[in-house]
Design an enzyme around this catalytic site. Structure first.
Site, PDB file in Angstrom:
ATOM      1  N   SER A  19       0.799  -1.218   0.000  1.00 26.27           N
ATOM      2  CA  SER A  19       0.000   0.000   0.000  1.00 26.27           C
ATOM      3  C   SER A  19       0.834   1.271   0.000  1.00 26.27           C
ATOM      4  O   SER A  19       0.310   2.350  -0.158  1.00 26.27           O
ATOM      5  CB  SER A  19      -0.939   0.016   1.212  1.00 26.27           C
ATOM      6  OG  SER A  19      -0.186  -0.024   2.403  1.00 26.27           O
ATOM      7  N   THR A  20       2.144   1.179   0.210  1.00 27.13           N
ATOM      8  CA  THR A  20       3.006   2.356   0.192  1.00 27.13           C
ATOM      9  C   THR A  20       4.223   2.070  -0.658  1.00 27.13           C
ATOM     10  O   THR A  20       4.706   0.944  -0.747  1.00 27.13           O
ATOM     11  CB  THR A  20       3.482   2.727   1.615  1.00 27.13           C
ATOM     12  OG1 THR A  20       4.186   1.632   2.179  1.00 27.13           O
ATOM     13  CG2 THR A  20       2.296   3.073   2.511  1.00 27.13           C
TER      14      THR A  20
END
Length: 486
Positions: A19-20
């Site tokens: 997600s990052t």
């Protein structure tokens, strides 16, 4: 080792996601996921695999390019491998199970390495169902606890949400209590301008002339003024928590004290009687009202941006026909996936006249449209009703984001074709009169005469993909001498 009694494998497709971009907060990187998945494939004797990656994308999103590409490429007997179910989705159990069901619907199967789930085996499906039930139970428990906590806070005079949910003029102060803010004077000004029952449009114009902006920083329109004027919180000193979410269940409302901004007399002085003299009912401005449907089937009504057009010094206001949530009963229009669907009045009205004129000049088209009301018995009514119910459920799935737009359109169109095929064949209509004189008159009719013609012929138009409209229903009135026409 997972259960070895599995079906044959087509193509193996590995899905990786973090997600990052830093990959640090997840605790494992794309490289670590890839290594674990390839090691499992080697142990299972799988040498070739396709890898799909979404880097720096939240699992709550449904529009992930890598996942969408995987689902698009997926074929029967294909195997989808993920490091963990959390890589597949983080938008709750409904989203994750929706993706799993889509994989299974295409004949594929899913293997999640962390949870040791293989949907191609009975134990794997059992574990998945158990996880789904436990997750759903946790969601319900959390929802109930959250609801109870909010109700408890409201009972103690605390507003349990962000301040943006409060009416204009109020904010969330110390300890969550509702207090006035710098917009309170704007609210008082709105009521002063509306005193004596002045129109909402007049108040909006005056506010815009004075340079007063809305909470969003834009110009005022009459509907925004109306929402302020009708809100009783300004004089009662009581905000009814949950009244917006449960408007028909007053027993569930929880009053929260607020500082009143007006006296009851000041509030009453600004009220005005509701009338039916609204712009969208003005047949001279919107002759197609009651005769026009959107692509989604909802009836359209007229709409003008009078206040904003005046603010921009437009000589003539822009007119539209609108497909709105209130009119169709759904939050978004199934035809365009948006909350509203606007149709330019000048375009659709010109198109409507041209379409009606063409139909009145062509006996074949007139014969086909005039057959309404002369149909045979309907043996396929029950099956058609079931298919229409399926189409309704399909629309609900699309609105909830459980299927993508492409698949929704494909399945909706397939159901529509089946429904259309089950409609009874109409009986022939005989002795239709000559209507070319009416066709000649259509472009020249005044708005009042045109509306009368639409009523007499019971004309109904439907929007088309290119923004135009076409006649889809028409009845020939008896006074024209049609013996069998309707």
């Amino acid at each position: 080792m997972l259960d070895t009694s599995r079906p044959a494998i087509g193509c193996t497709r590995i899905y990786l996601r973090v997600s990052t971009n830093s990959q640090a907060t997840e605790g494992f990187s794309l490289a670590a996921q890839r290594e674990r998945a390839l090691a499992w494939c080697t142990a299972e004797g799988i040498s070739d695999s396709e890898i799909y990656t979404d880097a720096g994308l939240s699992g709550t999103r449904n529009d992930r390019p890598g996942l969408n590409a995987l689902l698009s490429d997926l074929r029967r007997d294909d195997l989808v491998v993920v490091y963990a179910l959390s890589r597949l989705g983080r938008g709750g159990i409904i989203q994750t199970l929706g993706i799993v069901k889509e994989i299974e619907a295409k004949g594929g199967r899913l293997v999640s390495l962390t949870e040791h789930i293989d949907t191609g085996t009975i134990p794997g499906r059992l574990v998945l169902n158990m996880l789904a039930s436990i997750s759903e139970m946790e969601v319900e428990i959390t929802r109930e606890r959250t609801h109870a906590g909010r109700q408890q806070a409201a009972s103690q005079g605390v507003f349990p949400h962000a301040a943006k949910g409060l009416p204009m003029g109020y904010t969330r102060g110390e300890g969550g209590r509702i207090v006035t803010d710098d917009r309170a004077d704007v609210v008082r000004l709105v009521f002063q301008l509306a005193a004596g029952g002045k129109s909402f449009l007049h108040v909006a114009d005056e506010l815009n002339k004075r340079g007063v902006l809305t909470v969003q920083g834009g110009p005022w329109v009459d509907t925004q003024v109306g929402r302020v004027i009708r809100n009783e919180v300004y004089h009662t000193g009581s905000y009814q928590y949950r009244a917006r979410t449960h408007p028909d269940e007053p027993a569930r409302w929880q009053p929260i004290p607020v500082p009143p901004l007006l006296s009851e007399a000041e509030w009453q002085a600004a009220q005005r009687t509701r009338t039916h003299n609204h712009a969208h009912r003005d047949e001279a401005r919107f002759p197609l009202t009651g005769h026009l449907r959107c692509l989604c089937g909802a009836r359209l009504h007229g709409r003008s941006n009078t206040a904003q057009d005046r603010l921009r010094n437009r000589a003539e206001p822009r007119l539209w026909y609108l497909c709105s949530p209130k009119g169709r009963g759904t939050p978004t229009c199934p035809a365009n996936g948006k909350g509203a669907h606007y149709w330019r009045a000048e375009v659709v009205e010109a198109s409507a006249r041209a379409s009606l004129e063409w139909v009145l000049r062509h006996p074949e088209a007139l014969q086909r449209l005039a057959q309404s009301g002369t149909q045979q018995t309907d043996p396929g009514a029950a099956e058609r009703a079931e298919l229409e119910a399926q189409r309704g459920r399909l629309i609900e799935l699309h609105l909830e984001g459980l299927i993508d737009r492409a698949e929704f359109i494909s399945r909706r169109d397939a159901l529509s074709v089946r429904i259309q095929a089950l409609k009874p064949r109409p009986l022939p209509v005989q002795n239709l009169p000559e209507l070319s004189a009416y066709a000649d008159a259509v472009p020249l009719l005044s708005p009042a005469d045109y509306v009368g013609l639409l009523r007499d012929f019971a004309v109904e138009f439907a929007g088309q993909e290119d923004g135009t409209v076409a006649v889809v229903r028409l009845s020939v009135p008896h006074f024209l001498g049609s013996e069998d026409g309707q």
